[in-house]
Write a protein that holds these residues in place. Structure first.
Motif, short mmCIF file in Angstrom:
data_model
loop_
_atom_site.label_atom_id
_atom_site.label_comp_id
_atom_site.label_asym_id
_atom_site.label_seq_id
_atom_site.Cartn_x
_atom_site.Cartn_y
_atom_site.Cartn_z
N ASP A 1 0.82 -1.24 0.02
CA ASP A 1 0.02 0.14 -0.07
C ASP A 1 0.80 1.25 0.04
O ASP A 1 2.05 1.26 0.81
N CYS A 2 0.32 2.25 -0.59
CA CYS A 2 1.13 3.51 -0.59
C CYS A 2 0.71 4.28 0.68
O CYS A 2 -0.18 4.90 0.61
N ASN A 3 1.69 4.40 1.57
CA ASN A 3 1.57 5.07 2.85
C ASN A 3 1.98 6.60 2.71
O ASN A 3 2.47 7.12 1.59
N LYS A 4 1.94 7.23 3.72
CA LYS A 4 1.92 8.70 3.57
C LYS A 4 3.38 9.20 3.26
O LYS A 4 3.59 10.08 2.24
N LEU A 5 4.39 8.56 3.79
CA LEU A 5 5.79 8.90 3.62
C LEU A 5 5.88 8.54 2.18
O LEU A 5 6.67 9.33 1.40
N GLU A 6 5.56 7.58 1.71
CA GLU A 6 5.83 6.98 0.19
C GLU A 6 5.08 8.03 -0.69
O GLU A 6 5.79 8.31 -1.70
N GLY A 7 3.80 8.39 -0.52
CA GLY A 7 3.31 9.20 -1.30
C GLY A 7 3.93 10.56 -1.40
O GLY A 7 4.15 11.25 -2.58
N LEU A 8 4.47 11.07 -0.06
CA LEU A 8 5.45 12.52 -0.30
C LEU A 8 6.70 12.36 -1.22
O LEU A 8 6.89 13.08 -1.61
N ILE A 72 -1.51 15.10 -12.31
CA ILE A 72 -2.58 15.43 -11.52
C ILE A 72 -2.77 14.27 -10.42
O ILE A 72 -2.76 14.71 -9.07
N THR A 73 -2.80 13.03 -10.61
CA THR A 73 -2.90 12.21 -9.58
C THR A 73 -1.70 12.12 -8.66
O THR A 73 -2.06 12.05 -7.36
N ILE A 74 -0.68 11.95 -9.20
CA ILE A 74 0.69 12.26 -8.09
C ILE A 74 0.50 13.18 -7.24
O ILE A 74 0.68 13.36 -5.78
N SER A 75 0.17 14.52 -7.73
CA SER A 75 -0.12 15.79 -6.72
C SER A 75 -1.31 15.48 -5.70
O SER A 75 -1.48 16.28 -4.81
N MET A 76 -2.03 14.53 -6.09
CA MET A 76 -3.35 14.02 -5.22
C MET A 76 -2.79 13.05 -4.09
O MET A 76 -3.66 12.50 -3.23
N LEU A 77 -1.65 12.55 -3.90
CA LEU A 77 -1.27 11.36 -3.19
C LEU A 77 -1.49 11.73 -1.94
O LEU A 77 -1.74 10.77 -1.00
N ASP A 78 -1.38 12.89 -1.35
CA ASP A 78 -1.70 13.31 0.19
C ASP A 78 -3.08 13.74 0.39
O ASP A 78 -3.50 14.32 1.28
N THR A 79 -3.97 13.84 -0.78
CA THR A 79 -5.48 14.22 -0.43
C THR A 79 -6.20 12.90 -0.96
O THR A 79 -6.77 13.12 -2.28
N PRO A 80 -6.28 11.79 -0.26
CA PRO A 80 -6.88 10.61 -0.69
C PRO A 80 -8.44 10.59 -1.26
O PRO A 80 -8.68 10.12 -2.48
N ASP A 81 -9.31 11.33 -0.64
CA ASP A 81 -10.51 11.65 -1.34
C ASP A 81 -10.44 12.22 -2.60
O ASP A 81 -11.18 11.77 -3.57
N ASN A 122 18.55 7.94 -6.86
CA ASN A 122 17.59 8.71 -5.99
C ASN A 122 16.04 8.06 -6.16
O ASN A 122 15.07 8.43 -5.38
N LEU A 123 15.99 7.21 -6.95
CA LEU A 123 14.47 6.77 -7.01
C LEU A 123 14.12 5.79 -6.01
O LEU A 123 15.06 4.91 -5.94
N ASP A 124 13.08 5.99 -5.17
CA ASP A 124 12.67 5.10 -4.24
C ASP A 124 11.88 4.08 -4.94
O ASP A 124 10.57 4.39 -5.09
N PHE A 125 12.31 2.93 -5.37
CA PHE A 125 11.47 2.06 -6.30
C PHE A 125 10.33 1.51 -5.49
O PHE A 125 9.30 1.25 -6.15
N THR A 126 10.68 1.13 -4.11
CA THR A 126 9.53 0.64 -3.56
C THR A 126 8.22 1.65 -3.53
O THR A 126 7.25 1.32 -3.66
N ALA A 127 8.72 2.65 -3.20
CA ALA A 127 7.46 3.88 -2.68
C ALA A 127 7.02 3.98 -4.24
O ALA A 127 5.50 4.07 -4.29
N TRP A 128 7.66 4.09 -5.18
CA TRP A 128 7.07 4.25 -6.50
C TRP A 128 5.93 3.00 -6.82
O TRP A 128 4.83 3.26 -7.35
N LYS A 129 6.61 1.92 -6.76
CA LYS A 129 5.67 0.75 -7.20
C LYS A 129 4.44 0.79 -6.24
O LYS A 129 3.53 0.64 -6.63
N ASP A 130 4.59 1.06 -5.11
CA ASP A 130 3.37 1.04 -4.30
C ASP A 130 2.48 2.06 -4.60
O ASP A 130 1.29 1.84 -4.77
N CYS A 131 2.81 3.54 -4.80
CA CYS A 131 1.84 4.31 -4.98
C CYS A 131 1.41 4.46 -6.47
O CYS A 131 0.34 4.68 -6.76
N ILE A 132 2.24 4.02 -7.59
CA ILE A 132 1.64 4.11 -9.07
C ILE A 132 0.90 2.93 -9.05
O ILE A 132 -0.06 2.63 -9.97
N ASN A 133 1.02 1.77 -8.30
CA ASN A 133 0.18 0.39 -8.33
C ASN A 133 -1.21 0.76 -8.05
O ASN A 133 -2.05 0.66 -8.43
#
Ligand code: HEM
Length: 140
Positions: A1-8, A72-81, A122-133
């Motif tokens: 799952d894409c957690n807050k830190l990963e989203g940021l 647009i979607t990436i900019s909303m990763l910290d506003t889930p609704d 600098n690419l956080d591969f896990t964070a990207w996989k989780d959030c883009i998934n």
């Protein structure tokens, strides 16, 4: 799952890779060139926007629509609704196009490759996989 830190992290890294890209068209070309070279069958759904010629203005405009949609979607990763509402909208734009679910996995893998080319270690591969998934799962 894409957690807050990963989203940021993804937001920040996307801003570095895409936000400062001198040439966003070139970013799109890199992405689609890889996708369509390995999976020429994906040219077919892009027939209307000239998937047969990724250098055409029609495909360039399409490519910018997709990347701006992703932006647009990436900019909303910290506003889930808001993200959920935007993903529902994107899903409605794709649902009747008869796209195979694996097309979205291919897109994800190639996106990670292009991002790796831009961001190196600098690419956080896990964070990207989780959030883009998460993003892609809700569109496909
Ligand atoms: C995060 C991933 C993606 C995002 C954000 C995205 C976004 C978009 C956007 C914004 C449009 C334009 C909608 C419109 O103006 O009507 C679009 C159209 C389209 N997308 Fe996606 N897309 C994604 C992934 C994919 C994938 C993986 C495929 C299939 C390989 C795909 C296939 C299409 C097709 C066929 C169209 C319509 C092209 C046309 O105008 O004829 N998309 N997408």
């Amino acid at each position: 799952d894409c957690n807050k830190l990963e989203g940021l992290k993804v937001k920040l890294q996307w801003a570095r890779a895409f936000g400062t890209a001198h040439d966003r068209l070139a970013f799109g070309l890199e992405l689609w060139k890889g996708i369509l070279r390995e999976h020429p069958e994906i040219k077919e759904p892009f027939g209307r926007v000239r998937g047969d010629n990724i250098y055409s203005p029609e495909f360039g405009a399409h490519s910018q629509r997709v990347l701006s949609g992703l932006d647009i979607t990436i900019s909303m990763l910290d506003t889930p609704d808001m993200l959920a509402a935007q993903l529902a909208h994107l899903k409605s734009q794709h649902v009747e196009r008869n796209l195979k679910p694996e097309f979205f996995d291919i897109f994800l893998n190639h996106l990670l490759e292009v991002l790796g080319d831009h961001l190196g270690t600098n690419l956080d591969f896990t964070a990207w996989k989780d959030c883009i998934n998460h993003i892609i799962d809700d569109i496909k």
